[in-house]
Design a protein around this motif. Structure first.
Motif, mmCIF file in Angstrom:
data_model
loop_
_atom_site.group_PDB
_atom_site.id
_atom_site.type_symbol
_atom_site.label_atom_id
_atom_site.label_comp_id
_atom_site.label_asym_id
_atom_site.label_seq_id
_atom_site.Cartn_x
_atom_site.Cartn_y
_atom_site.Cartn_z
ATOM 1 N N ASN A 142 9.590 6.244 0.237
ATOM 2 C CA ASN A 142 8.217 6.674 -0.004
ATOM 3 C C ASN A 142 7.962 8.006 0.707
ATOM 4 O O ASN A 142 7.999 8.075 1.934
ATOM 5 C CB ASN A 142 7.256 5.598 0.518
ATOM 6 C CG ASN A 142 5.825 5.830 0.117
ATOM 7 O OD1 ASN A 142 5.433 6.925 -0.261
ATOM 8 N ND2 ASN A 142 5.026 4.782 0.201
ATOM 9 N N ARG A 143 7.685 9.045 -0.069
ATOM 10 C CA ARG A 143 7.473 10.378 0.495
ATOM 11 C C ARG A 143 6.006 10.785 0.513
ATOM 12 O O ARG A 143 5.702 11.972 0.697
ATOM 13 C CB ARG A 143 8.279 11.407 -0.306
ATOM 14 C CG ARG A 143 9.793 11.238 -0.225
ATOM 15 C CD ARG A 143 10.276 11.292 1.208
ATOM 16 N NE ARG A 143 11.732 11.210 1.299
ATOM 17 C CZ ARG A 143 12.391 11.024 2.437
ATOM 18 N NH1 ARG A 143 11.709 10.891 3.564
ATOM 19 N NH2 ARG A 143 13.716 10.955 2.455
ATOM 20 N N VAL A 144 5.096 9.828 0.353
ATOM 21 C CA VAL A 144 3.687 10.193 0.463
ATOM 22 C C VAL A 144 3.457 10.781 1.849
ATOM 23 O O VAL A 144 3.889 10.238 2.861
ATOM 24 C CB VAL A 144 2.773 8.969 0.217
ATOM 25 C CG1 VAL A 144 3.014 7.874 1.223
ATOM 26 C CG2 VAL A 144 1.304 9.393 0.240
ATOM 27 N N CYS A 145 2.840 11.956 1.907
ATOM 28 C CA CYS A 145 2.730 12.650 3.187
ATOM 29 C C CYS A 145 1.332 12.589 3.773
ATOM 30 O O CYS A 145 1.130 12.940 4.933
ATOM 31 C CB CYS A 145 3.158 14.117 3.037
ATOM 32 S SG CYS A 145 2.178 15.056 1.840
ATOM 33 N N CYS A 146 0.374 12.156 2.997
ATOM 34 C CA CYS A 146 -0.998 12.102 3.476
ATOM 35 C C CYS A 146 -1.470 10.656 3.475
ATOM 36 O O CYS A 146 -1.514 10.009 2.430
ATOM 37 C CB CYS A 146 -1.903 12.959 2.591
ATOM 38 S SG CYS A 146 -3.584 13.146 3.221
ATOM 39 N N VAL A 147 -1.806 10.148 4.650
ATOM 40 C CA VAL A 147 -2.254 8.766 4.798
ATOM 41 C C VAL A 147 -3.588 8.760 5.527
ATOM 42 O O VAL A 147 -3.717 9.380 6.586
ATOM 43 C CB VAL A 147 -1.221 7.921 5.563
ATOM 44 C CG1 VAL A 147 -1.741 6.515 5.787
ATOM 45 C CG2 VAL A 147 0.106 7.888 4.820
ATOM 46 N N GLY A 148 -4.572 8.082 4.965
ATOM 47 C CA GLY A 148 -5.890 8.019 5.599
ATOM 48 C C GLY A 148 -6.742 9.218 5.236
ATOM 49 O O GLY A 148 -7.060 9.435 4.069
ATOM 50 N N ASP A 207 12.783 3.444 6.483
ATOM 51 C CA ASP A 207 13.080 4.620 7.309
ATOM 52 C C ASP A 207 12.180 4.743 8.534
ATOM 53 O O ASP A 207 12.221 5.742 9.248
ATOM 54 C CB ASP A 207 13.008 5.903 6.477
ATOM 55 C CG ASP A 207 11.657 6.095 5.805
ATOM 56 O OD1 ASP A 207 10.823 5.170 5.874
ATOM 57 O OD2 ASP A 207 11.434 7.171 5.223
ATOM 58 N N GLY A 208 11.375 3.724 8.795
ATOM 59 C CA GLY A 208 10.602 3.673 10.020
ATOM 60 C C GLY A 208 9.471 4.670 10.129
ATOM 61 O O GLY A 208 9.035 4.983 11.243
ATOM 62 N N ASP A 209 8.949 5.142 9.016
ATOM 63 C CA ASP A 209 7.866 6.122 9.078
ATOM 64 C C ASP A 209 6.492 5.500 8.860
ATOM 65 O O ASP A 209 5.495 6.207 8.731
ATOM 66 C CB ASP A 209 8.102 7.249 8.071
ATOM 67 C CG ASP A 209 8.073 6.758 6.623
ATOM 68 O OD1 ASP A 209 7.988 5.524 6.399
ATOM 69 O OD2 ASP A 209 8.147 7.606 5.712
ATOM 70 N N GLY A 210 6.448 4.168 8.787
ATOM 71 C CA GLY A 210 5.181 3.473 8.615
ATOM 72 C C GLY A 210 4.720 3.318 7.185
ATOM 73 O O GLY A 210 3.639 2.784 6.941
ATOM 74 N N LYS A 211 5.539 3.773 6.226
ATOM 75 C CA LYS A 211 5.155 3.683 4.819
ATOM 76 C C LYS A 211 6.126 2.770 4.070
ATOM 77 O O LYS A 211 7.338 2.823 4.303
ATOM 78 C CB LYS A 211 5.142 5.071 4.184
ATOM 79 C CG LYS A 211 4.071 5.983 4.767
ATOM 80 C CD LYS A 211 4.210 7.405 4.293
ATOM 81 C CE LYS A 211 5.420 8.069 4.892
ATOM 82 N NZ LYS A 211 5.403 9.522 4.841
ATOM 83 N N PRO A 212 5.632 1.923 3.177
ATOM 84 C CA PRO A 212 6.508 0.992 2.465
ATOM 85 C C PRO A 212 7.386 1.695 1.434
ATOM 86 O O PRO A 212 6.894 2.471 0.610
ATOM 87 C CB PRO A 212 5.529 0.025 1.786
ATOM 88 C CG PRO A 212 4.271 0.829 1.623
ATOM 89 C CD PRO A 212 4.213 1.744 2.811
ATOM 90 N N ASP A 224 0.857 -1.185 0.000
ATOM 91 C CA ASP A 224 0.000 0.000 0.000
ATOM 92 C C ASP A 224 0.897 1.240 0.000
ATOM 93 O O ASP A 224 1.185 1.808 1.055
ATOM 94 C CB ASP A 224 -0.910 -0.023 1.222
ATOM 95 C CG ASP A 224 -1.857 1.175 1.264
ATOM 96 O OD1 ASP A 224 -1.966 1.879 0.243
ATOM 97 O OD2 ASP A 224 -2.472 1.396 2.320
ATOM 98 N N PHE A 225 1.298 1.672 -1.184
ATOM 99 C CA PHE A 225 2.269 2.764 -1.291
ATOM 100 C C PHE A 225 1.664 4.134 -0.996
ATOM 101 O O PHE A 225 2.394 5.049 -0.605
ATOM 102 C CB PHE A 225 2.908 2.765 -2.685
ATOM 103 C CG PHE A 225 3.700 1.533 -2.989
ATOM 104 C CD1 PHE A 225 4.801 1.197 -2.215
ATOM 105 C CD2 PHE A 225 3.340 0.697 -4.032
ATOM 106 C CE1 PHE A 225 5.539 0.046 -2.484
ATOM 107 C CE2 PHE A 225 4.070 -0.449 -4.309
ATOM 108 C CZ PHE A 225 5.169 -0.776 -3.532
#
Length: 237
Positions: free
Chosen positions: A160-166, A138-143, A87-88
């Motif tokens: 993965n630099r996606v900054c908006c999750v949920g 990098d331990g930020d919860g994103k794959p 889930d990228f």
């Protein structure tokens, strides 16, 4: 009941019931004994339990038999060599990452949530990528992605630099990832006061418009969420 029930033993009994007396886990305890030497004695209870187990085995095998629709093909790069899923974009749906051997790229195909995928977006990697996998490096919860490049003898790491999750609304990008008064303050500051850049513009697209533009309607949506209807903010895009 020590009997091993599997497709092999079930088929053996179906084809030749006389074998039931020879089926056991330790080759000594029989489910049923049909041999003349034993006077035709049969342990009916154990035989019925065994046959019931065979029926359940057959029923479960039928229930989990895979059935697929006709295939759908999606474009990637040239000579796709490896694929992985994760889930990228943080929307709860598994996306695809494809290593393209001849294009020296990785294609990301976002899951539309209905069994289809969006068009590929390509990212450059090393020479002749051979394999791709994902993990949170990098331990930020994103794959993130790791790509093995066979001709450049290297591994490419794509963070993965996606900054908006949920859901949207975490305008100030605090670690709690909730929409509150501080986010309202940050959005007002961005729109009317300092005009400073947002830490994550996707979080401020609170009304969920497809263009992703942050404007007055997003401020209105955040005020409505915090003080009026308390309705959830829009999902991240």
């Amino acid at each position: 009941m020590n009997q091993i029930i599997n497709a092999h033993t079930c088929n053996s009994v179906r084809s030749n019931p006389a074998t039931a007396g020879r089926l056991s886990t330790d080759n000594t305890t029989a489910i049923a004994d049909h041999s003349p030497a034993q006077g035709g004695r049969m342990n009916v209870q154990r035989l019925l339990l065994f046959l019931a187990g065979c029926y359940l085995l057959s029923a479960n095998a039928s229930a989990f038999e895979p059935i697929f629709d006709a295939h759908i093909e999606y474009g990637a790069g040239s000579l796709p060599y490896s694929v992985t899923s994760a889930d990228f974009d943080g929307d709860g749906k598994p996306d695809l990452a494809v290593a393209n051997h001849s294009f020296n790229t990785v294609s990301i195909l976002k899951n539309n949530g209905n069994g289809t995928f969006a068009s590929a977006v390509n990212y450059g990697v090393g020479v002749n990528p051979y394999s791709v996998t994902s993990a949170d490096f990098d331990g930020d919860g994103k794959p993130d992605l790791a790509v093995a490049n066979i001709s450049s003898n290297s591994v490419s790491i794509l963070i993965n630099r996606v900054c908006c999750v949920g859901l949207t609304g975490n305008v100030d990008c605090d670690l709690a990832d909730v929409a509150d008064i501080s986010d309202l303050t940050a959005l007002i500051d961005h729109l009317f006061i300092s005009l400073a850049s947002l830490c994550c513009s996707a979080e401020a697209n609170i009304d969920g418009d497809l263009g992703g533009v942050v404007d007055i309607s997003d401020l209105t949506a955040l005020i409505d969420h915090l003080f009026i209807s308390l309705a959830p903010t829009a999902p991240c895009q």
